[in-house]
Scaffold this active site. Structure first.
Site, PDB file in Angstrom:
ATOM      1  N   GLY A   1      12.789   2.391  -4.313  1.00 20.48           N
ATOM      2  CA  GLY A   1      12.846   3.434  -5.329  1.00 20.48           C
ATOM      3  C   GLY A   1      13.118   4.819  -4.779  1.00 20.48           C
ATOM      4  O   GLY A   1      12.994   5.814  -5.484  1.00 20.48           O
TER       5      GLY A   1
ATOM      6  N   SER B   1      15.924  -1.190  -2.302  1.00 23.66           N
ATOM      7  CA  SER B   1      17.035  -0.433  -2.907  1.00 23.66           C
ATOM      8  C   SER B   1      18.392  -1.094  -2.700  1.00 23.66           C
ATOM      9  O   SER B   1      19.390  -0.423  -2.438  1.00 23.66           O
ATOM     10  CB  SER B   1      17.058   1.017  -2.392  1.00 23.66           C
ATOM     11  OG  SER B   1      15.916   1.714  -2.823  1.00 23.66           O
TER      12      SER B   1
ATOM     13  N   HIS C   1       3.686  -7.330  -3.961  1.00 24.93           N
ATOM     14  CA  HIS C   1       4.643  -6.219  -3.999  1.00 24.93           C
ATOM     15  C   HIS C   1       3.956  -4.966  -3.467  1.00 24.93           C
ATOM     16  O   HIS C   1       2.766  -4.756  -3.678  1.00 24.93           O
ATOM     17  CB  HIS C   1       5.142  -5.993  -5.429  1.00 24.93           C
ATOM     18  CG  HIS C   1       6.317  -5.077  -5.509  1.00 24.93           C
ATOM     19  ND1 HIS C   1       6.193  -3.706  -5.424  1.00 24.93           N
ATOM     20  CD2 HIS C   1       7.655  -5.329  -5.631  1.00 24.93           C
ATOM     21  CE1 HIS C   1       7.398  -3.154  -5.510  1.00 24.93           C
ATOM     22  NE2 HIS C   1       8.303  -4.110  -5.639  1.00 24.93           N
TER      23      HIS C   1
ATOM     24  N   GLU D   1       3.881  -2.051  -4.404  1.00 28.03           N
ATOM     25  CA  GLU D   1       3.214  -1.235  -5.424  1.00 28.03           C
ATOM     26  C   GLU D   1       1.841  -1.809  -5.765  1.00 28.03           C
ATOM     27  O   GLU D   1       0.890  -1.067  -6.031  1.00 28.03           O
ATOM     28  CB  GLU D   1       4.103  -1.138  -6.662  1.00 28.03           C
ATOM     29  CG  GLU D   1       5.350  -0.302  -6.399  1.00 28.03           C
ATOM     30  CD  GLU D   1       6.504  -0.579  -7.348  1.00 28.03           C
ATOM     31  OE1 GLU D   1       7.551   0.053  -7.173  1.00 28.03           O
ATOM     32  OE2 GLU D   1       6.362  -1.435  -8.250  1.00 28.03           O
TER      33      GLU D   1
ATOM     34  N   ASN E   1      13.593  -7.386 -10.572  1.00 31.77           N
ATOM     35  CA  ASN E   1      12.214  -6.973 -10.853  1.00 31.77           C
ATOM     36  C   ASN E   1      12.277  -5.757 -11.770  1.00 31.77           C
ATOM     37  O   ASN E   1      12.598  -4.656 -11.326  1.00 31.77           O
ATOM     38  CB  ASN E   1      11.492  -6.641  -9.544  1.00 31.77           C
ATOM     39  CG  ASN E   1      10.097  -6.060  -9.781  1.00 31.77           C
ATOM     40  OD1 ASN E   1       9.543  -6.194 -10.868  1.00 31.77           O
ATOM     41  ND2 ASN E   1       9.543  -5.425  -8.771  1.00 31.77           N
ATOM     42  N   TRP E   2      11.990  -5.982 -13.050  1.00 31.60           N
ATOM     43  CA  TRP E   2      12.064  -4.889 -14.017  1.00 31.60           C
ATOM     44  C   TRP E   2      10.964  -3.855 -13.834  1.00 31.60           C
ATOM     45  O   TRP E   2      11.024  -2.777 -14.415  1.00 31.60           O
ATOM     46  CB  TRP E   2      11.980  -5.439 -15.448  1.00 31.60           C
ATOM     47  CG  TRP E   2      13.181  -6.192 -15.918  1.00 31.60           C
ATOM     48  CD1 TRP E   2      14.311  -6.493 -15.193  1.00 31.60           C
ATOM     49  CD2 TRP E   2      13.390  -6.739 -17.230  1.00 31.60           C
ATOM     50  NE1 TRP E   2      15.201  -7.194 -15.974  1.00 31.60           N
ATOM     51  CE2 TRP E   2      14.656  -7.361 -17.224  1.00 31.60           C
ATOM     52  CE3 TRP E   2      12.633  -6.775 -18.389  1.00 31.60           C
ATOM     53  CZ2 TRP E   2      15.181  -8.009 -18.346  1.00 31.60           C
ATOM     54  CZ3 TRP E   2      13.142  -7.410 -19.511  1.00 31.60           C
ATOM     55  CH2 TRP E   2      14.406  -8.017 -19.490  1.00 31.60           C
ATOM     56  N   LYS E   3       9.936  -4.197 -13.071  1.00 32.28           N
ATOM     57  CA  LYS E   3       8.755  -3.341 -12.940  1.00 32.28           C
ATOM     58  C   LYS E   3       8.215  -3.035 -14.355  1.00 32.28           C
ATOM     59  O   LYS E   3       8.320  -3.883 -15.229  1.00 32.28           O
ATOM     60  CB  LYS E   3       9.077  -2.092 -12.120  1.00 32.28           C
ATOM     61  CG  LYS E   3       9.678  -2.454 -10.755  1.00 32.28           C
ATOM     62  CD  LYS E   3       9.730  -1.315  -9.799  1.00 32.28           C
ATOM     63  CE  LYS E   3      10.313  -1.776  -8.469  1.00 32.28           C
ATOM     64  NZ  LYS E   3      10.281  -0.713  -7.455  1.00 32.28           N
TER      65      LYS E   3
ATOM     66  N   GLU F   1      10.609  -5.995   1.999  1.00 26.57           N
ATOM     67  CA  GLU F   1      10.845  -4.757   1.268  1.00 26.57           C
ATOM     68  C   GLU F   1      10.238  -3.595   2.050  1.00 26.57           C
ATOM     69  O   GLU F   1       9.053  -3.308   1.915  1.00 26.57           O
ATOM     70  CB  GLU F   1      10.251  -4.841  -0.148  1.00 26.57           C
ATOM     71  CG  GLU F   1       8.886  -5.516  -0.251  1.00 26.57           C
ATOM     72  CD  GLU F   1       8.110  -5.070  -1.478  1.00 26.57           C
ATOM     73  OE1 GLU F   1       8.732  -4.845  -2.499  1.00 26.57           O
ATOM     74  OE2 GLU F   1       6.877  -4.929  -1.374  1.00 26.57           O
TER      75      GLU F   1
ATOM     76  N   GLY G   1      15.364  -3.944  -7.852  1.00 29.21           N
ATOM     77  CA  GLY G   1      14.584  -3.123  -8.772  1.00 29.21           C
ATOM     78  C   GLY G   1      15.462  -2.467  -9.819  1.00 29.21           C
ATOM     79  O   GLY G   1      15.932  -3.098 -10.764  1.00 29.21           O
ATOM     80  N   GLY G   2      15.735  -1.176  -9.646  1.00 25.52           N
ATOM     81  CA  GLY G   2      16.453  -0.398 -10.654  1.00 25.52           C
ATOM     82  C   GLY G   2      17.779  -0.994 -11.095  1.00 25.52           C
ATOM     83  O   GLY G   2      18.120  -0.960 -12.285  1.00 25.52           O
TER      84      GLY G   2
END
Length: 249
Positions: A173, A211, A96, A98, A11-13, A167, A232-233
């Protein structure tokens, strides 16, 4: 459990640019030729066409980060499942944390988005998870079961076609990660809920999405009910993402 292939979804966000995307996807395609798991990239909508071209001929699947519950109409800024399908999208993230936190998306809207995706042959990656306050209050199981129940109720017999991603909001994050044991405990709860809802519960992949990184992926993926990761990251760094893919093999 069946010997189903694990799924690693990046997930590049809201990250990326044309040049960086090109380098990243080319490195992933070159590095995952022997991948034994399924791999997807959920990229910002403006880059769907670019990544679709770059992944051509590779096993890399394309994913969207959201989808509208509407088919078409006066919904500025939204994109429908039919539109996503035209770009070869296989997966769409819905619910998600967010989106729930910053855009006020509730359980029913998430369920409706999952339904819209399924209607067009797109697999929704349904995210569920608790906040730190909810975990500390002992409400983790109650929260994730409520979130998944809405999707089950709305989608009925199609529920075996979804992917679930657990999640924990407190581990997204933040660098904090649920221990493999904590993650497995919640995954087992979700698996039991799916067993009660469908004749094919083992067809549903349950991903961990808090994470997960190159260092902890192997220990998390070794758990019996963790079928992959929503990354994610680490999905923005080819070496790290490839290491997670290898751990899921």
């Amino acid at each position: 459990m069946t010997n189903k292939k694990k799924l690693v979804a990046g997930n590049w966000k809201m990250n990326g640019n044309v040049a960086a995307n090109d380098a990243l996807v080319r490195a992933l395609v070159a590095g995952m030729k022997d991948a034994k798991c399924q791999v997807a990239l959920c990229v910002p909508a403006p880059y769907l066409a670019q990544v679709q071209m770059l992944r051509h001929g590779s096993p890399l699947e394309l994913g969207a980060q959201d989808v509208s519950k509407h088919e078409q109409g006066a919904y500025t800024g939204e994109h429908s499942a039919a539109m996503l399908k035209e770009f070869g999208v296989r997966y769409a993230i819905v619910g998600h944390s967010e989106r729930r936190q910053y855009h006020g998306e509730g359980d029913q809207l998430v369920a409706d988005k999952a339904k819209a995706a399924l209607a067009h042959g797109i697999t929704p990656i349904v995210c569920v998870g608790e906040t730190l306050e909810e975990r500390e209050a002992g409400r983790t199981e109650e929260v994730v079961k409520r979130q998944l129940a809405a999707v089950i109720h709305t989608n009925g017999h199609c529920i075996s076609e979804i992917v679930v991603a657990y999640e924990p909001v407190w581990a997204i994050g933040t660098g904090r990660t649920a221990t493999p044991e904590q993650a497995q405990q919640v995954h087992a709860v979700l698996r039991a809920q799916l067993h009660a809802a469908t004749e094919h519960p083992d067809r549903v992949l349950i991903l961990y999405g808090g994470s997960m990184n190159a260092a902890n992926a192997a220990s998390l993926l070794a758990q019996p009910d963790i079928d992959g990761g929503l990354i994610g990251g680490a999905s923005l760094k080819a070496p790290d993402f490839l290491q997670i893919i290898a751990a899921a093999g």
